[in-house]
Design an enzyme around this catalytic site. Structure first.
Site, PDB file in Angstrom:
ATOM      1  N   HIS A   1       0.838  -1.204   0.000  1.00 52.97           N
ATOM      2  CA  HIS A   1       0.000   0.000   0.000  1.00 52.97           C
ATOM      3  C   HIS A   1       0.875   1.256   0.000  1.00 52.97           C
ATOM      4  O   HIS A   1       0.695   2.151  -0.829  1.00 52.97           O
ATOM      5  CB  HIS A   1      -0.903  -0.046   1.238  1.00 52.97           C
ATOM      6  CG  HIS A   1      -1.719   1.180   1.493  1.00 52.97           C
ATOM      7  ND1 HIS A   1      -3.069   1.244   1.255  1.00 52.97           N
ATOM      8  CD2 HIS A   1      -1.366   2.393   1.976  1.00 52.97           C
ATOM      9  CE1 HIS A   1      -3.509   2.448   1.575  1.00 52.97           C
ATOM     10  NE2 HIS A   1      -2.492   3.165   2.028  1.00 52.97           N
ATOM     11  N   GLU A   2       1.826   1.324   0.913  1.00 53.97           N
ATOM     12  CA  GLU A   2       2.665   2.527   0.994  1.00 53.97           C
ATOM     13  C   GLU A   2       3.509   2.680  -0.267  1.00 53.97           C
ATOM     14  O   GLU A   2       3.689   3.783  -0.782  1.00 53.97           O
ATOM     15  CB  GLU A   2       3.555   2.492   2.237  1.00 53.97           C
ATOM     16  CG  GLU A   2       2.804   2.394   3.566  1.00 53.97           C
ATOM     17  CD  GLU A   2       1.697   3.434   3.743  1.00 53.97           C
ATOM     18  OE1 GLU A   2       1.707   4.454   3.041  1.00 53.97           O
ATOM     19  OE2 GLU A   2       0.792   3.191   4.566  1.00 53.97           O
TER      20      GLU A   2
ATOM     21  N   HIS B   1       1.566   4.139  -3.013  1.00 47.43           N
ATOM     22  CA  HIS B   1       1.326   5.579  -2.898  1.00 47.43           C
ATOM     23  C   HIS B   1       2.313   6.393  -3.745  1.00 47.43           C
ATOM     24  O   HIS B   1       2.001   7.505  -4.164  1.00 47.43           O
ATOM     25  CB  HIS B   1       1.436   6.032  -1.444  1.00 47.43           C
ATOM     26  CG  HIS B   1       0.136   5.987  -0.710  1.00 47.43           C
ATOM     27  ND1 HIS B   1      -1.023   6.506  -1.228  1.00 47.43           N
ATOM     28  CD2 HIS B   1      -0.187   5.495   0.508  1.00 47.43           C
ATOM     29  CE1 HIS B   1      -2.012   6.333  -0.355  1.00 47.43           C
ATOM     30  NE2 HIS B   1      -1.526   5.718   0.708  1.00 47.43           N
TER      31      HIS B   1
ATOM     32  N   GLU C   1      -6.021   6.568  -1.837  1.00 47.25           N
ATOM     33  CA  GLU C   1      -5.989   5.431  -0.926  1.00 47.25           C
ATOM     34  C   GLU C   1      -6.503   4.163  -1.602  1.00 47.25           C
ATOM     35  O   GLU C   1      -6.008   3.071  -1.350  1.00 47.25           O
ATOM     36  CB  GLU C   1      -6.813   5.733   0.323  1.00 47.25           C
ATOM     37  CG  GLU C   1      -6.220   6.843   1.184  1.00 47.25           C
ATOM     38  CD  GLU C   1      -4.810   6.540   1.672  1.00 47.25           C
ATOM     39  OE1 GLU C   1      -4.466   5.346   1.809  1.00 47.25           O
ATOM     40  OE2 GLU C   1      -4.049   7.490   1.907  1.00 47.25           O
TER      41      GLU C   1
ATOM     42  N   ASP D   1      -4.599   0.746  -1.940  1.00 46.98           N
ATOM     43  CA  ASP D   1      -5.138  -0.518  -1.431  1.00 46.98           C
ATOM     44  C   ASP D   1      -5.089  -1.604  -2.504  1.00 46.98           C
ATOM     45  O   ASP D   1      -4.695  -2.741  -2.243  1.00 46.98           O
ATOM     46  CB  ASP D   1      -6.603  -0.340  -0.988  1.00 46.98           C
ATOM     47  CG  ASP D   1      -6.715   0.285   0.403  1.00 46.98           C
ATOM     48  OD1 ASP D   1      -5.698   0.318   1.131  1.00 46.98           O
ATOM     49  OD2 ASP D   1      -7.822   0.725   0.756  1.00 46.98           O
TER      50      ASP D   1
ATOM     51  N   HIS E   1      -9.504   7.805   3.351  1.00 48.54           N
ATOM     52  CA  HIS E   1      -9.620   6.355   3.136  1.00 48.54           C
ATOM     53  C   HIS E   1     -11.075   5.962   2.958  1.00 48.54           C
ATOM     54  O   HIS E   1     -11.961   6.563   3.551  1.00 48.54           O
ATOM     55  CB  HIS E   1      -9.062   5.590   4.334  1.00 48.54           C
ATOM     56  CG  HIS E   1      -7.645   5.948   4.656  1.00 48.54           C
ATOM     57  ND1 HIS E   1      -7.319   7.028   5.434  1.00 48.54           N
ATOM     58  CD2 HIS E   1      -6.484   5.380   4.289  1.00 48.54           C
ATOM     59  CE1 HIS E   1      -6.001   7.108   5.525  1.00 48.54           C
ATOM     60  NE2 HIS E   1      -5.464   6.125   4.838  1.00 48.54           N
TER      61      HIS E   1
ATOM     62  N   ARG F   1     -12.668  -1.092   1.864  1.00 51.45           N
ATOM     63  CA  ARG F   1     -11.248  -1.320   1.621  1.00 51.45           C
ATOM     64  C   ARG F   1     -11.041  -2.806   1.353  1.00 51.45           C
ATOM     65  O   ARG F   1     -10.137  -3.197   0.627  1.00 51.45           O
ATOM     66  CB  ARG F   1     -10.402  -0.880   2.824  1.00 51.45           C
ATOM     67  CG  ARG F   1     -10.509   0.605   3.095  1.00 51.45           C
ATOM     68  CD  ARG F   1      -9.529   1.074   4.146  1.00 51.45           C
ATOM     69  NE  ARG F   1      -8.163   1.096   3.639  1.00 51.45           N
ATOM     70  CZ  ARG F   1      -7.147   1.673   4.257  1.00 51.45           C
ATOM     71  NH1 ARG F   1      -7.349   2.269   5.437  1.00 51.45           N
ATOM     72  NH2 ARG F   1      -5.944   1.658   3.749  1.00 51.45           N
TER      73      ARG F   1
HETATM   74 ZN   LIG Z   1      -2.508   5.218   2.404  1.00 46.18          ZN
END
Ligand SMILES: [Zn+2]
Ligand SMILES: *[C@@H]1O[C@H](CO)[C@@H](O)[C@H](O)[C@H]1NC(C)=O
Ligand SMILES: *[C@@H]1O[C@H](CO)[C@@H](O)[C@H](O)[C@H]1NC(C)=O
Ligand SMILES: *[C@@H]1O[C@H](CO)[C@@H](O)[C@H](O)[C@H]1NC(C)=O
Ligand SMILES: *[C@@H]1O[C@H](CO)[C@@H](O)[C@H](O)[C@H]1NC(C)=O
Ligand SMILES: *[C@@H]1O[C@H](CO)[C@@H](O)[C@H](O)[C@H]1NC(C)=O
Ligand SMILES: *[C@@H]1O[C@H](CO)[C@@H](O)[C@H](O)[C@H]1NC(C)=O
Ligand SMILES: *[C@@H]1O[C@H](CO)[C@@H](O)[C@H](O)[C@H]1NC(C)=O
Ligand SMILES: *[C@@H]1O[C@H](CO)[C@@H](O)[C@H](O)[C@H]1NC(C)=O
Ligand SMILES: *[C@@H]1O[C@H](CO)[C@@H](O)[C@H](O)[C@H]1NC(C)=O
Length: 747
Positions: free
Chosen positions: A584-585, A588, A644, A648, A709, A715
C-alpha cells in the site's frame, strides 16, 4: 470549527490507516487529543473483559486441540502446522469469521462477521478496530514503563516524557487551577470581548501571538517543510487551515446546534455572561461558515501540480493584503531574518485572496473573537473536568460516542506521544522491539517491490519510457523501519528536545511550552536541508506512511506486530498483513498524487502524455466503482478516496504476488489447523481481518466526509472484487457481488 479536528478528533480519526500524512507541516507537534475520566471503574472493567477474553481463547484452543486430536492420523501427514502460534492464531481467526456468510456475496461479513458480533463498541468510543486494540496494548506497556517509581532513564528526554505524563495524570492540580491558566493567557494576549470589555486595534499582534508561539491556525496554516519542487531544501508553506468545511456547509443542523452549545458552554466556563456569549458565539460560528464557504474541499485539491504556487513574500502581500505578511512570518519564524524576497509555497492561492477580503470586511472585534476562539480550542483539553464534559457532549452528537470513559492514563499516554513521542518511543523500542524485525521487514519490502515491478511489465496501458522511469522510482524508494536510530543515543535524543522545559507541576504550562518549542523547531528547519531521519510518526504508532518529497516509506515499530506480522505465523498471514501495508505505501508513490513526484521526490512531470491519459482513464474506473458504495444511504466519495483506493488495490496485488514467489521458492507452507482454508484463501482472510471494525452511524458519516480512506468494509470488498485471483480461490461465479464482471486495475 477550524481547529476542531486537530484539537480533539484525532484519537477517533486517523489511526485506522495505513494512511500517510503526506506533508504535515509540524513534525514534532502532532496535535492534542481528547481527555478522559473515571480511572478506576473503567480499569476494572477492562480487566474483567480481558479475563473473559482470555478464558474464551483458552476454551477455543482446547476445543481445537480436541478436534485435532481426533483427526490426527488423517491430517498429520498432509502438513498441518500444530505449533502453539498456529493453533492460537487459527482459533482467533475462526472466531472472527462468520462461516454462515457466503464469501462470494459479502466477504467482509465472511471474514469479520464473528469479530463484529463479539466486539461491541467500547464505551466512549465511536469506532473500534484491530488497529485500536493493538494501539491500546502499546499504551498499556508505556503506562507500565512511565509509572515505574524507580524509573531509570538514560536521557533527559525520557525524564521529560515521564514528567509530562505525571503532570497530565495530576488531576487534583488540574482541578485546583480550573479555568485560570487559560483566562490568564487570554488576558495576557489582549483580552476577549466574550469575557471582558474589549476595544482595541491589535489584529496583527493577536494574529502573531496566537499562531506563533501558541500554534493555533486561524485563517490559514504556516509550516516549514521540503519544497515539493526542490526537495533538497525547506521552504515556508502557507495553506488553508479550515478542517471540516463539509460539516459547516452541509445540511446537518443537529451538529451545528451541538457545536454552538459547546461554544457557549466554553465561553461561559471561561467567564462570559450567558446572553452575550451566545450572541457572540453565533457570530463566530457564522464567520466559520463563511470560512467554510471559501475553503476548497479535499477532493478538488488532489492535483498538487495545479495547487502549488511559489511566490515571494512581496507577491503574497499583493495577493492577500489584509495581513502584513513580512511582519507575520518574521514573528512566526523568529529569530530568522526574512525579507520581501523570501519564497513561500502557497497551496491555496484563491483561498488566501478570499480570506484576505473576508478579513478586510469583518469587524475587528469579531476577528479577535475568532482568533481567541481558535486558541481556546487548541488549549482547552488541558483544563479541568468541566471542559472535558463539554467536549464529550459535542463528540456525542458529532461522532456518536455515548460517554467518555477513556481512562485518564490513556489520554495522558496519547498526549505524551504527541509532544515527546520520540522519547517515549525510545522507552517503547527498548522494551519491545526485536532488532531482527528490521532485517525481516527490509527483506519483505524487497520482495514486494520486486512483485510490483514485475507487474509493471504486464501493464498494457503504460508506454516503455514511463515504465522504465517507474521502475527506477520504485527502486529508489527509501525505507525506514521501526524507529529513527537517533532515539537510542541519549545525547542525540536530548538534543532534539533541547530547550523544551517540562515540569511535573503544570500540565497546562507544559503544553504551552511545547507549542512555543515546536514553533522554534519549525523556524530552525528553514535554513537547513530536509532531514532524512525525521519521522512524522512516532515509534509506538500503529500506522505507516509514504513521504512523496523523500520518496520514502515508513513503518513504525508499533505496526510491526501481530496481527500484521509475527515471525511464527504462516507467511500467508504476514504477506496478507504487513505485506499488504507495505505494498500500500509503496503504491502511494504511484497514486494520483504520488505519481507527480519523481524518484528524487520532486514535483515535476516525468510521464509521457499518453500514459498520463491512460492513467486518468484507469483511475476514473476506480472513482466510479467506489462512488457506488453506500454507507447507511450515503455514498463513498470516490474522488476524495482515490489515492488510498489505488494504494489498497496495488498493495494487495503486490503482496499477493510476492507471496506466490515466496511459495515458489520455498515450497508450500503447512496449513493452519481447523480453519479449513487453503493458504491462498488464508492470505485473503488474513488481509480482510486486519480491517474488522465497528463504528457508530455518526462516526461513519464523519469518516465519509473527512477521511481520505474508504470505510474499512470497502477497503476489503473494493480491492478483492477487483482481484481475479481472489475470485478464483473462492470460486466466485461471475455476477456475484465479489465478482461483478467488471474490474478496475491501475497498478
Ligand atoms: Zn494510504
Ligand atoms: C522499574 O524499573 C527498574 C529498572 O529501571 C526495573 O528493574 C524494575 O523491575 C521496574 N519495576 C517494575 C514494577 O516494572
Ligand atoms: C541507572 O542506569 C545507569 C546506566 O544507564 C546505571 O549506571 C545505574 O546503576 C542505574 N540505576 C539504577 C538505580 O538502576
Ligand atoms: C492543506 O490543508 C488541507 C486542510 O485544509 C490539508 O488537507 C492538506 O493536506 C494541506 N496540504 C498541504 C500540502 O499541506
Ligand atoms: C458563499 O459564497 C457565495 C459566493 O461564492 C456567496 O454567494 C454566499 O453568500 C456565501 N455564503 C456564505 C454563507 O457566506
Ligand atoms: C533577502 O534575504 C536574502 C537571504 O535570505 C538575501 O540574500 C538578500 O540579499 C536579501 N535581500 C534584501 C533586499 O535584503
Ligand atoms: C480594506 O481594503 C481597502 C482596499 O485595499 C483598504 O483601503 C481598507 O483600509 C481595508 N480595510 C480594512 C478594515 O483593513
Ligand atoms: C517562547 O520561548 C522563547 C525562548 O525560550 C521565549 O523567549 C518566549 O518568551 C516564549 N514565548 C512565549 C509566548 O512563551
Ligand atoms: C504534454 O501535455 C502537457 C500538458 O497537457 C503539454 O504542455 C505538453 O506540451 C505535452 N507534451 C508533449 C510532448 O506533447
Ligand atoms: C472445508 O471446505 C471445503 C470447501 O470449502 C468443504 O467442501 C469441506 O466440506 C470443508 N470441510 C470441513 C471439515 O468443514
Amino acid at each position: 470549527m477550524s481547529n476542531y479536528k486537530r484539537a480533539t478528533l484525532e484519537e477517533e480519526d486517523v489511526s485506522e490507516v495505513p494512511g500517510d500524512t503526506a506533508s504535515s507541516p509540524d513534525r514534532v507537534e502532532v496535535g492534542f487529543r481528547k481527555g478522559g475520566i473515571d480511572v478506576l471503574g473503567r480499569r476494572t472493567r477492562l480487566e474483567v473483559l480481558l479475563l473473559v477474553l482470555l478464558l474464551v481463547t483458552l476454551l477455543a484452543l482446547l476445543a481445537c486441540l480436541l478436534v485435532l486430536g481426533l483427526r490426527f492420523h488423517s491430517e498429520s501427514g498432509r502438513g498441518i502446522c500444530l505449533s502453539e502460534a498456529c493453533i492460537t492464531v487459527a482459533s482467533q481467526m475462526v472466531e472472527a469469521m462468520d462461516r454462515s456468510a457466503d464469501p462470494c456475496h459479502d466477504f467482509y461479513q465472511f471474514a469479520c462477521g464473528g469479530w463484529m458480533r463479539k466486539n461491541p463498541l467500547p464505551d466512549g468510543r465511536s469506532h473500534w478496530s484491530t488497529f485500536n486494540s493493538i494501539g491500546e496494548q502499546n499504551q498499556a506497556l508505556l503506562k507500565h514503563l512511565l509509572e515505574n517509581g524507580t524509573f531509570n532513564s538514560s536521557s533527559e528526554a525520557e525524564k521529560k516524557a515521564q514528567f509530562y505524563y505525571l503532570s497530565c495524570l495530576n488531576t487534583q492540580k488540574i482541578e485546583e487551577l480550573g479555568a485560570k491558566p487559560l483566562t490568564e493567557l487570554i488576558a495576557k494576549i489582549g483580552g476577549w470581548s466574550i469575557t471582558d470589555p474589549w476595544d482595541k486595534d491589535n489584529f496583527m499582534e493577536v494574529l502573531k501571538v496566537v499562531s506563533g508561539p501558541y500554534r493555533a491556525q486561524p485563517f490559514f496554516s504556516v509550516g516549514v517543510s521540503a519544497d515539493p519542487k526542490n526537495s533538497n531544501s525547506n521552504i515556508i508553506q502557507v495553506n488553508q487551515s479550515f478542517e471540516e468545511p463539509q460539516i459547516c456547509r452541509g445540511p446537518t443542523p443537529k451538529v451545528l446546534v451541538a457545536y454552538l452549545d459547546y461554544m457557549v458552554e466554553l465561553g461561559t466556563l471561561l467567564g462570559g455572561e450567558k446572553g452575550s456569549t451566545h450572541l457572540q458565539m453565533q457570530q463566530i460560528l457564522d464567520f466559520e461558515k463563511a470560512l467554510a464557504n471559501i475553503t476548497v474541499p479535499q477532493d478538488q485539491r488532489r492535483d498538487e501540480e495545479k495547487i502549488y504556487h511559489k511566490v515571494s513574500v512581496a507577491e503574497l502581500q499583493l495577493l492577500a493584503p489584509a495581513v502584513d505578511w513580512l511582519e507575520y512570518l518574521s514573528s512566526s519564524l523568529s529569530p530568522l531574518d526574512l525579507n520581501d524576497t523570501e519564497p513561500v509555497v502557497l497551496y491555496a492561492r484563491e483561498y488566501l485572496q478570499q480570506v484576505s477580503d473576508l478579513i478586510n470586511k469583518t469587524d475587528r472585534s469579531l476577528l479577535n473573537n475568532y482568533m481567541i476562539w481558535t486558541l481556546v480550542q487548541k488549549t482547552v483539553a488541558s483544563l479541568d473536568q468541566r471542559f472535558e464534559n463539554a467536549q464529550d457532549k459535542l463528540l456525542e452528537s458529532l461522532i456518536g460516542t455515548k460517554k467518555s470513559c477513556t481512562p485518564r492514563w490513556q489520554t495522558c499516554i496519547e498526549n505524551t506521544d504527541d509532544t515527546l513521542g520520540f522519547a517515549l518511543g525510545a522507552l517503547f523500542v527498548k522494551a519491545t522491539f526485536d532488532k531482527k524485525s528490521k532485517d525481516i521487514a527490509e527483506e519483505m519490502i524487497d520482495e514486494i517491490r520486486s512483485a510490483f515491478k514485475e507487474a509493471l511489465d504486464r501493464l498494457g496501458w503504460m508506454d516503455g519510457t514511463t515504465r522504465q522511469a517507474a521502475k527506477e522510482k520504485a527502486d529508489a524508494i527509501y525505507d525506514m523501519i521501526g524507529f529513527p536510530e537517533f532515539i537510542l543515543d541519549p545525547k542525540e535524543l536530548d538534543d532534539v528536545y533541547d530547550g523544551y522545559e517540562v515540569s511535573d507541576e503544570s500540565f497546562f504550562q507544559n503544553m504551552l511550552n511545547f507549542y512555543n518549542f515546536s514553533s522554534r523547531v519549525m523556524a530552525d528547519q528553514l535554513r537547513k536541508p530536509p532531514n532524512k531521519d525525521q519521522w512524522s510518526m512516532t515509534p509506538p504508532t500503529v500506522n505507516a506512511y509514504y513521504m512523496p518529497t523523500k520518496n520514502g516509506i515508513v513503518f513504525p515499530a508499533g505496526i510491526l506486530q501481530a496481527p500484521f506480522y509475527a515471525h511464527d505465523h504462516p507467511k500467508a498471514l504476514n504477506f496478507g498483513g504487513i505485506g499488504v501495508v507495505m505494498g500500500h505505501e509503496l503504491t502511494h508513490a504511484f497514486d494520483d498524487q504520488g505519481r507527480e513526484y519523481d524518484k528524487e521526490g520532486n514535483l515535476r512531470p516525468w510521464w509521457q502524455n499518453s500514459s498520463v491519459e491512460a492513467f486518468r482513464e484507469r483511475t476514473e474506473c476506480m472513482v466510479d466503482q467506489y462512488s457506488q458504495y453506500l454507507v447507511n444511504t450515503e455514498h463513498v466519495n470516490g474522488k476524495q478516496t482515490l489515492g488510498e483506493n489505488i494504494a489498497d488495490n496495488g498493495g494487495l496485488k503486490a503482496a499477493y504476488h510476492a507471496y506466490q514467489s515466496w511459495v515458489w521458492k520455498n515450497g508450500e507452507e503447512k496449513r493452519l489447523p481447523a480453519i479449513n482454508l487453503t493458504n491462498d484463501q488464508l492470505f485473503f482472510v488474513g488481509f480482510a481481518q486486519v480491517w474488522c471494525s465497528v463504528r457508530t452511524p455518526e462516526s461513519a458519516h464523519e469518516g465519509l466526509v473527512t477521511d481520505a480512506h474508504s470505510p474499512p468494509r470497502y477497503r476489503v470488498i473494493g480491492t478483492l472484487a477487483n482481484f481475479p485471483e481472489f475470485s478464483q480461490h473462492f470460486h466466485c461465479p461471475v455476477g456475484t457481488p465479489m465478482n461483478t464482471g467488471k474490474r478496475c486495475e491501475v497498478w
